[in-house]
Design an enzyme around this catalytic site. Structure first.
Site, PDB file in Angstrom:
ATOM      1  N   ASN A  41       0.708  -0.809  -0.084  1.00  0.00           N
ATOM      2  CA  ASN A  41      -0.192  -0.047  -0.039  1.00  0.00           C
ATOM      3  C   ASN A  41       1.048   0.803  -0.318  1.00  0.00           C
ATOM      4  O   ASN A  41       0.153   2.322   0.373  1.00  0.00           O
ATOM      5  CB  ASN A  41      -0.530   0.397   1.278  1.00  0.00           C
ATOM      6  CG  ASN A  41      -2.245  -0.880   1.462  1.00  0.00           C
ATOM      7  OD1 ASN A  41      -2.203  -2.036   2.193  1.00  0.00           O
ATOM      8  ND2 ASN A  41      -2.706  -1.133   0.299  1.00  0.00           N
ATOM      9  N   HIS A 127     -14.138  -2.351   6.406  1.00  0.00           N
ATOM     10  CA  HIS A 127     -13.154  -3.229   6.868  1.00  0.00           C
ATOM     11  C   HIS A 127     -13.210  -3.402   8.109  1.00  0.00           C
ATOM     12  O   HIS A 127     -14.005  -2.948   8.634  1.00  0.00           O
ATOM     13  CB  HIS A 127     -11.690  -2.465   6.450  1.00  0.00           C
ATOM     14  CG  HIS A 127     -10.550  -3.267   7.391  1.00  0.00           C
ATOM     15  ND1 HIS A 127     -10.053  -2.969   8.014  1.00  0.00           N
ATOM     16  CD2 HIS A 127      -9.572  -3.672   6.379  1.00  0.00           C
ATOM     17  CE1 HIS A 127      -8.785  -4.060   7.821  1.00  0.00           C
ATOM     18  NE2 HIS A 127      -8.569  -3.748   6.802  1.00  0.00           N
ATOM     19  N   GLU A 169     -15.671   3.650   5.518  1.00  0.00           N
ATOM     20  CA  GLU A 169     -14.637   3.892   4.836  1.00  0.00           C
ATOM     21  C   GLU A 169     -14.777   5.230   3.857  1.00  0.00           C
ATOM     22  O   GLU A 169     -16.252   5.407   3.146  1.00  0.00           O
ATOM     23  CB  GLU A 169     -13.896   2.616   4.177  1.00  0.00           C
ATOM     24  CG  GLU A 169     -13.886   1.387   5.028  1.00  0.00           C
ATOM     25  CD  GLU A 169     -13.445   0.557   3.872  1.00  0.00           C
ATOM     26  OE1 GLU A 169     -12.392   0.724   3.466  1.00  0.00           O
ATOM     27  OE2 GLU A 169     -13.108  -0.937   4.963  1.00  0.00           O
ATOM     28  N   SER A 173     -11.502  -0.787   0.798  1.00  0.00           N
ATOM     29  CA  SER A 173     -10.261  -1.395   0.725  1.00  0.00           C
ATOM     30  C   SER A 173     -10.043  -2.796  -0.569  1.00  0.00           C
ATOM     31  O   SER A 173      -9.370  -3.526  -0.770  1.00  0.00           O
ATOM     32  CB  SER A 173      -9.789  -1.623   1.979  1.00  0.00           C
ATOM     33  OG  SER A 173     -10.596  -2.222   2.851  1.00  0.00           O
ATOM     34  N   ASP A 198     -13.362   6.044   7.376  1.00  0.00           N
ATOM     35  CA  ASP A 198     -11.926   5.651   7.554  1.00  0.00           C
ATOM     36  C   ASP A 198     -11.013   6.456   6.328  1.00  0.00           C
ATOM     37  O   ASP A 198     -11.854   5.555   5.531  1.00  0.00           O
ATOM     38  CB  ASP A 198     -12.182   4.144   7.715  1.00  0.00           C
ATOM     39  CG  ASP A 198     -10.888   3.561   7.999  1.00  0.00           C
ATOM     40  OD1 ASP A 198      -9.794   4.166   7.332  1.00  0.00           O
ATOM     41  OD2 ASP A 198     -10.480   2.262   8.084  1.00  0.00           O
ATOM     42  N   HIS A 201      -7.105   4.597   2.610  1.00  0.00           N
ATOM     43  CA  HIS A 201      -6.857   3.900   1.271  1.00  0.00           C
ATOM     44  C   HIS A 201      -7.233   5.316   0.340  1.00  0.00           C
ATOM     45  O   HIS A 201      -6.700   5.745  -0.520  1.00  0.00           O
ATOM     46  CB  HIS A 201      -7.939   3.451   0.495  1.00  0.00           C
ATOM     47  CG  HIS A 201      -7.812   2.005   0.988  1.00  0.00           C
ATOM     48  ND1 HIS A 201      -6.826   0.896   0.447  1.00  0.00           N
ATOM     49  CD2 HIS A 201      -7.526   1.045   2.263  1.00  0.00           C
ATOM     50  CE1 HIS A 201      -6.962   0.424   1.890  1.00  0.00           C
ATOM     51  NE2 HIS A 201      -7.330  -0.146   1.886  1.00  0.00           N
ATOM     52  N   LYS A 233      -0.386   3.540   4.734  1.00  0.00           N
ATOM     53  CA  LYS A 233      -0.273   3.591   2.971  1.00  0.00           C
ATOM     54  C   LYS A 233       0.034   4.359   2.363  1.00  0.00           C
ATOM     55  O   LYS A 233       1.054   4.473   2.318  1.00  0.00           O
ATOM     56  CB  LYS A 233      -2.165   3.192   2.573  1.00  0.00           C
ATOM     57  CG  LYS A 233      -2.083   1.647   4.367  1.00  0.00           C
ATOM     58  CD  LYS A 233      -3.470   1.776   3.252  1.00  0.00           C
ATOM     59  CE  LYS A 233      -4.633   0.515   3.795  1.00  0.00           C
ATOM     60  NZ  LYS A 233      -3.533  -0.521   4.489  1.00  0.00           N
TER      61      LYS A 233
HETATM   62  C1  LIG Z   1     -10.561   0.898   5.415  1.00  0.00           C
HETATM   63  C2  LIG Z   1      -8.346   0.122   6.589  1.00  0.00           C
HETATM   64  N1  LIG Z   1      -9.092   1.188   7.592  1.00  0.00           N
HETATM   65  C3  LIG Z   1      -7.790  -0.202   8.516  1.00  0.00           C
HETATM   66  C4  LIG Z   1      -6.978  -1.078   8.391  1.00  0.00           C
HETATM   67  C5  LIG Z   1      -5.763  -1.025   9.442  1.00  0.00           C
HETATM   68  O1  LIG Z   1      -4.390  -0.212   8.859  1.00  0.00           O
HETATM   69  P1  LIG Z   1      -3.679  -0.066  10.038  1.00  0.00           P
HETATM   70  O2  LIG Z   1      -2.771  -1.485   8.882  1.00  0.00           O
HETATM   71  O3  LIG Z   1      -2.503   0.330  10.196  1.00  0.00           O
HETATM   72  O4  LIG Z   1      -4.054  -1.437  11.232  1.00  0.00           O
HETATM   73  C6  LIG Z   1      -6.545  -0.963   6.860  1.00  0.00           C
HETATM   74  C7  LIG Z   1      -5.745  -1.987   6.541  1.00  0.00           C
HETATM   75  O5  LIG Z   1      -4.460  -2.424   6.786  1.00  0.00           O
HETATM   76  C8  LIG Z   1      -7.379  -1.218   6.019  1.00  0.00           C
HETATM   77  O6  LIG Z   1      -7.639  -1.565   4.664  1.00  0.00           O
END
Ligand SMILES: Cc1ncc(COP(=O)(O)O)c(C=O)c1O
Length: 380
Positions: A41, A127, A169, A173, A198, A201, A233
Site C-alpha cells: 500500500n 474493513h 470507509e 479497501s 475511515d 485508502h 499506506k
Molecule cells: C480500510 C482500512 N482501515 C484500517 C486498516 C488497518 O490499518 P493498520 O494496518 O494500520 O492497522 C486497513 C488495513 O491495513 C484498512 O485497509
C-alpha cells in the site's frame, strides 16, 4: 480434551480451509526484492524516500527503538505532537491523535462514539477493524447494503430519538470505490447522527493536497464528522490516527482502551511519517500519475475481458472465478516477478474472490505496464 485432541482439531480445521481454497501461508520476502509490487500500500513510494528514512533515523538515535510505554505513562514526545499537529492541519480537523496502528485507531474511534442506546449503521463493505470496532463497542449495529444511502436513511429513521453513528470507509479497501460521503453526511445530519469515515485508502491519494476523501467531499472540520486513517499506506509507515473535534479527541485520550493500554507508536516511526506527510501534501504530480495508472489498468485489463472494478483511488480489483483460481493466478504472477493481492473470503465482503492491485507511484512506469501484461497472461 487432551492436547493431542486439540491439535488434531486444529489440523481438521486447516484441512477444511485447504479444501475451500482458503489456505494462507507466509512467504519469504528479501530486503530490496526485485518483484514489481502491486500488493503493498505504499501508494506514493514514501516508505523508502530518503527524507522519510533520514527523519526516522534521527529519531531512532534520539529516542531508541520503541516508545517504551504508553504516552500517558511514559510521556508524550515532541515527535508525536508534531505529527499530530501536521495531521490535524492536513485533514482540516480540530485535533488529531495517533495510535500504534490504524486497526487500533478504528477500535477506539467507534467505541468512543458510542453512548447508551447508540445505533451504529455500518456499510457492508467496511474493513474488519471497523466491524470489530462495532462489535467491541457492544452497540446495536445495522449493516446496510454497500454504498446504499437510502438504506442508511431508513435505518436512521427507524431509530428516532436514539444517538446514531454512520460508519463507512471513504475509498473502500476491496474494490477501490468511493463512498457517497456528501450524501451520507447530509442524511446523517438530517437525523442528528454522527459520521465516522475511515480514510485509510484515500489519505494521500485523493482530495485537495491529498487530504483524503472527507476533504474531497467538503466535509473537513465538520463538527459531526470523525475521521480515522492508517499511517501505513500512502504515508509508507505504520500507525493510525483519529481526528475530529478537540472535545472528542480528549475523550479518546481519557477513555480509549487501545490508546491507554497500548505502547505508543515508536518515535522513529512518528518522525518518518511526519516527513512523509509533508511530501504527500506536496505530491500532486504523484497523485496525477496514480490516477493515470489506475485508468490504464482498468483499460488494459478490461480490454482483455477481465472483470475490473471502477477505482476512485489506487485500488483496482479483478474478480476471479473462485478462491482456488485467485490463489493460482496470484502465484503465477509472483513466479513471473509481479506481486498482487489475493483476496478471498473472509477478506472480501461477499463470496467473490479477487486479485487486488494496489497501484504505487514508486514502481517504475515501464515495470507497471509490464506487470499489467503479466496479469493478463496469467489469467485463468
Ligand atoms: C480500510 C482500512 N482501515 C484500517 C486498516 C488497518 O490499518 P493498520 O494496518 O494500520 O492497522 C486497513 C488495513 O491495513 C484498512 O485497509
Amino acid at each position: 480434551m487432551t492436547v493431542a485432541d486439540w491439535l488434531a482439531a486444529l489440523d481438521r480445521r486447516a484441512a477444511l480451509r485447504a479444501k475451500a481454497g482458503l489456505t494462507r501461508r507466509l512467504r519469504a520476502r528479501a530486503a530490496g526484492d526485485a518483484v514489481v509490487d502491486l500488493a503493498g500500500n505504499d501508494y506514493l513510494g514514501l516508505a523508502t524516500h530518503p527524507e522519510v528514512t533520514a527523519a526516522a533515523a534521527r529519531a531512532l538515535s534520539a529516542y531508541g527503538l520503541g516508545a517504551t510505554g504508553s504516552r500517558l505513562v511514559r510521556g508524550s514526545t515532541d515527535v508525536h505532537h508534531a505529527l499530530e499537529d501536521a495531521l490535524a492541519d492536513w485533514l482540516g480537523a480540530d485535533r488529531a491523535l495517533v495510535f500504534s496502528s490504524g486497526y487500533l485507531a478504528n477500535l477506539a474511534a467507534v467505541r468512543a462514539l458510542v453512548r447508551p442506546r447508540t445505533l451504529l449503521v455500518s456499510d457492508a463493505h467496511n474493513h474488519a477493524s471497523l466491524i470489530d470496532g462495532c462489535r467491541i463497542s457492544g452497540a446495536e449495529t445495522v449493516v446496510t447494503p454497500h454504498a446504499d444511502v437510502a438504506a442508511v436513511a431508513a435505518a436512521l429513521a427507524a431509530a428516532p430519538g436514539r444517538p446514531a453513528v454512520v460508519v463507512t470507509e471513504s475509498v473502500f479497501s476491496v474494490d477501490g470505490d468511493l463512498a457517497p460521503l456528501a450524501r451520507l453526511h447530509a442524511v446523517a445530519r438530517e437525523h442528528g447522527a454522527l459520521l465516522l469515515v475511515d480514510d485509510a485508502h484515500a489519505l494521500g491519494v485523493t482530495g485537495p493536497s491529498g487530504a483524503g476523501g472527507v476533504a474531497a467531499a467538503g466535509l473537513a472540520g465538520q463538527p459531526d464528522v470523525v475521521v480515522t486513517a492508517t499511517l501505513s499506506k500512502a504515508l509508507g509507515g505504520a500507525g493510525g490516527v483519529v481526528a475530529g473535534p478537540a472535545e472528542f479527541v480528549r475523550h479518546v485520550i481519557e477513555t480509549g482502551r487501545t490508546f491507554i493500554f497500548d505502547t505508543a507508536l515508536p518515535p522513529a516511526v512518528a518522525a518518518g511519517v511526519h516527513a512523509a506527510v509533508g511530501l504527500a501534501r506536496a505530491g500532486d504530480d504523484l497523485r496525477a500519475e496514480l490516477a493515470d495508472r489506475a485508468a490504464l489498468a482498468v483499460r488494459r485489463l478490461g480490454a482483455a475481458g477481465l472483470a475490473v472494478s471502477a477505482p476512485d483511488g489506487a485500488v483496482v480489483s479483478v474478480t476471479t472465478p473462485g478462491p482456488e483460481a485467485a490463489t493460482a493466478w496470484a502465484a503465477d504472477c509472483r513466479d513471473r516477478g509481479v506481486a498482487v493481492g489475493c483476496f478471498r473470503p473472509p477478506s472480501t465482503p461477499d463470496s467473490r474472490s479477487r486479485l487486488r492491485l494496489t497501484i504505487g507511484a514508486g514502481v517504475p512506469r515501464a515495470d507497471f505496464e509490464r506487470a499489467l501484461e503479466t496479469i493478463v497472461a496469467c489469467a485463468p
